[in-house]
Write a protein that holds these residues in place. Structure first.
Motif, PDB file in Angstrom:
ATOM      1  N   LEU A   1       0.834  -1.212   0.000  1.00  0.00           N
ATOM      2  CA  LEU A   1       0.000   0.000   0.000  1.00  0.00           C
ATOM      3  C   LEU A   1       0.861   1.252   0.000  1.00  0.00           C
ATOM      4  CD1 LEU A   1      -2.747  -0.595   2.727  1.00  0.00           C
ATOM      5  CD2 LEU A   1      -3.080  -0.423   0.256  1.00  0.00           C
TER       6      LEU A   1
ATOM      7  N   ALA B   1       5.428   2.535  -2.807  1.00  0.00           N
ATOM      8  CA  ALA B   1       5.569   2.549  -4.262  1.00  0.00           C
ATOM      9  C   ALA B   1       6.654   3.503  -4.733  1.00  0.00           C
ATOM     10  CB  ALA B   1       4.238   2.911  -4.910  1.00  0.00           C
TER      11      ALA B   1
ATOM     12  N   GLU C   1      -0.327   6.283  -2.697  1.00  0.00           N
ATOM     13  CA  GLU C   1      -1.448   7.034  -3.268  1.00  0.00           C
ATOM     14  C   GLU C   1      -2.466   7.424  -2.190  1.00  0.00           C
ATOM     15  OE1 GLU C   1      -1.560   7.755  -6.873  1.00  0.00           O
ATOM     16  OE2 GLU C   1       0.427   7.450  -6.060  1.00  0.00           O
TER      17      GLU C   1
ATOM     18  N   ALA D   1      -5.753   6.928  -1.946  1.00  0.00           N
ATOM     19  CA  ALA D   1      -6.666   5.884  -1.489  1.00  0.00           C
ATOM     20  C   ALA D   1      -5.952   4.925  -0.544  1.00  0.00           C
ATOM     21  CB  ALA D   1      -7.230   5.116  -2.688  1.00  0.00           C
ATOM     22  N   ALA D   2      -4.657   4.684  -0.817  1.00  0.00           N
ATOM     23  CA  ALA D   2      -3.883   3.777   0.022  1.00  0.00           C
ATOM     24  C   ALA D   2      -3.716   4.338   1.436  1.00  0.00           C
ATOM     25  CB  ALA D   2      -2.521   3.510  -0.606  1.00  0.00           C
TER      26      ALA D   2
END
Ligand SMILES: [Zn+2]
Lengths: 242, 433
Positions: free
Chosen positions: A15, A18, A63, A65-66
């Protein structure tokens, strides 16, 4: 791995991770092993129980949403809070730093989402996206200054409350948004914006986290490539912005 | 009427006077750029044309039949494969098929390609992710190949969701006139995009890299992956049943056909790229045998996998520009020593933190020469994974290193895996570009 091994716990790399931030966990683990200290890197996926016996916990970038999902999962699990009560260190980068705060905004929505409440910071969407190499000055516990080199990429501006102290003062870059400071410290929770991953470029900061977590002084180790990379990036960012 | 002739049916429009003048100026600028050694000139030529006629892209792309290929990785190779398949399938008419084989895949590059052959009735276009929506809106492609969608660079990560919405809106607006989409069923964002497509042929591309698709693009739920399939626990989005997949060296269709691929290109991902191209060619009406015979002639698309001599050393050139393609390409670099060349110029992505998202473990025990302007970033990465390496930043010097002596011959070149800028430099050093 024996029970005595020092555990470096990488939280939700799928999550929040990245941007190479999982490298921070590898750096901490290897720097212990290079000193002959038994160490173990533990990766925790959403839904897995968060162990309470780790020494350093890590959160990375990711991100919008993560972020919301990570806050929900960490609160539901509770293991991280227990570990911090037991004296563990939490080091959080970028989106991970933001979720440690009181609240943060998501994407184009301006309504704040509740964070983990571990740092007295409030993050809002800034007027521009902060992308580029950054350089800041971090005063180490012995009073000397270590330069912190990294690559920031975020649109959040973080305001510190009275319980949190800025980690570093900016030379180049946005940092917390005002270009004055980057990151925050509150007890054993430390957050900062840049990736890099930042601990790969900044061994002083890596060893600081380890020595706080272990409660012992760690002798220095020589990695010539790391020193060469540091001086190259520091020269490059100063040349670029001058 | 066969579907082949339908695809070739001319829709010959006379170009406007303004477009004709703009194209002439663009070609002159491109020629000047080539003569002064500043590159192929495709991009500058297209830019000049577009400045003089802002509608050039729309006019050029609307007047022929289009198959567009996009995706973060593999679009150049897949465009070459599909072009070879269609040219071979059309036989004598194959010369009427044009393509941007040089990889000039933004608006200006496409204008330049199409402007060179005003009356070629068919164009196979490699299309940058940012040009896909315009291509669908203005070009009404008959075929759209969507290979995969991962982040190109960390500093572009936040654009992925935006581009996905853009593609989905373009497909929705096209409605019944939209393209037949050949799409990866393994990629959640692409599957979500294709919910608005007129028709989809699903190819299971079974990628090694899945780290960019953790969350459901529809509802934000945490995707569940089990036995190589994915689904969302919180909404109905799930991996569609594939129409095509790869089994060994064969492309297999749901109807039960099996076709040996027999490519000259290495790598599992090229088997899936070829299967996407095969599925597209079949939709166009080319026979599988003719398509495959064409694809087997493809050797080194835009320099990828080419063998060259640099500093007296025989090398194989491999290109990878993001963690997904590094993960897919590392197994192809088998020489010992091997050379990894990194830069962080505009074409490579300015943030190299992705190096830490690649597992370099399979290099353990070999010697790595770290090269390129950002070799030190790679060296630190390898330090922390305990992989032996030396740093030689200059590419020509790296391939002149005594470390390589006796470790290669004509059949066993030194593998050089590079990001975009060093790759282009190596093509020039090797006399390939
Ligand atoms: Zn969902």
């Amino acid at each position: 791995m024996s029970a005595a091994a020092v555990r470096i716990v990488l939280l939700y790399p799928s999550l929040l991770g990245a941007h190479g931030d999982q490298g921070n966990a590898l750096v901490l683990t290897r720097r212990l092993q290079l000193r002959g200290i038994e160490a173990e890197l533990v990766r925790i996926a959403p839904g897995d129980p968060v162990p309470t016996d780790g020494s350093v916990y890590l959160l990375g970038g990711g991100e919008d949403a993560a972020q919301t999902t990570a806050v929900h999962e960490l609160k539901a699990d509770g293991g991280l809070f227990t570990a911090l009560d037991n004296g563990a260190v939490l080091f959080a980068v970028c989106a991970g730093y933001q979720i440690c705060g009181r609240s943060f905004t998501n994407g184009t929505h301006d309504r704040g989402v509740d964070g983990l409440g571990l740092l007295d910071i409030t993050t809002r969407r800034g007027p521009e996206r902060a992308v580029g190499e950054s350089l800041s000055h971090w005063r180490m516990p012995d009073g000397s200054v270590s330069l912190v080199t990294g690559f920031e990429n975020h649109s959040g501006w973080s305001e510190l409350g009275t319980d949190a102290t800025p980690l570093a003062s900016m030379e180049i870059g946005w940092g917390n948004g005002d270009g004055q400071t980057d990151g925050a410290v509150q007890g054993r929770v430390i957050g900062i914006y840049p990736h890099g991953p930042i601990l790969a470029r900044n061994p002083d900061l890596a060893d600081h986290l380890l020595s706080v977590a272990l409660g012992q002084h760690l002798e220095s180790i020589e990695l010539p490539d790391v020193e060469a990379l540091r001086s190259r990036r520091i020269d490059a960012v100063r040349a670029d912005r001058s | 009427m066969s579907s082949e002739s339908r695809f070739l049916r001319h829709s010959r429009q006379r170009s406007s006077f303004r477009l004709g003048t703009a194209l002439l100026a663009g070609r002159t600028a491109a020629l000047a750029s080539r003569l002064t050694g500043r590159g192929s000139g495709a991009s500058i030529g297209g830019r000049v044309t577009t400045t003089l006629d802002p509608k050039a892209f729309a006019e050029l792309i609307a007047s022929r039949r289009i198959a567009a290929v996009t995706g973060t990785n593999g679009k150049t190779t897949t465009t070459h494969l599909l072009t070879a398949a269609i040219r071979n399938g059309l036989g004598d008419d194959g010369s009427q098929v044009i393509t941007n084989a040089d990889g000039a895949n933004l608006h200006h590059g496409i204008v330049s390609t199409l402007g060179r052959s005003l009356h070629a009735p068919v164009a196979i276009l490699e299309t940058d992710e940012r040009v896909v929506a315009d291509t669908v809106r203005l070009g009404h492609p008959e075929i759209l190949v969507l290979l995969n969608f991962s982040r190109e660079q960390s500093d572009h990560n936040h654009e992925m969701a935006f581009l996905g919405r853009d593609w989905r809106a373009a497909l929705a607006a096209a409605g019944p006139d939209g393209p037949m989409v050949i799409a990866s069923s393994a990629d959640p964002l692409i599957v979500w995009v294709c919910q608005r497509a007129r028709a989809v042929v699903w190819v299971d591309t079974n990628p090694r890299w899945t780290a960019d698709s953790t969350l459901c693009p529809n509802c934000g739920g945490v995707l569940i992956r089990e036995t190589a399939r994915w689904h969302c626990p919180d909404c109905p989005l799930s991996q569609p049943e594939a129409d095509w997949w790869v089994d060994g060296d064969e492309a297999v269709s749901r109807k039960g056909d099996r076709h040996r691929l027999g490519l000259q290109l290495p790598g599992h991902f090229n088997l899936t790229n070829a299967t996407c191209a095969l599925a597209a060619a079949v939709e166009i009406g080319i026979s599988p045998d003719a398509a495959l015979a064409g694809m087997r002639t493809v050797i080194s698309p835009a320099g990828r996998y080419a063998t060259a001599t640099v500093s007296g050393t025989t090398v194989q050139l491999l290109l990878a520009n993001n963690p997904a393609s590094w993960t897919e390409c590392l197994p192809l670099a088998v020489s010992d020593p091997l050379v990894l060349a990194i830069d962080a110029a505009a074409g490579d992505g300015r943030d190299l933190s992705w190096l830490w998202d690649v597992d370099f473990g399979e290099l353990t025990g070999r010697t790595v020469i770290c090269s390129g302007p950002r070799a030190l970033d790679l060296a630190v990465r390898l330090d922390y994974s305990g992989i032996d390496h030396v740093v030689i930043e200059d590419l020509a010097e790296a391939l002149d290193s005594p470390l390589l002596d006796g470790h290669w011959d004509a059949d066993h070149p030194i593998d050089v895996l590079s990001s975009s800028t060093p790759f282009q430099q190596l093509r020039q050093l090797g006399g390939l570009a």
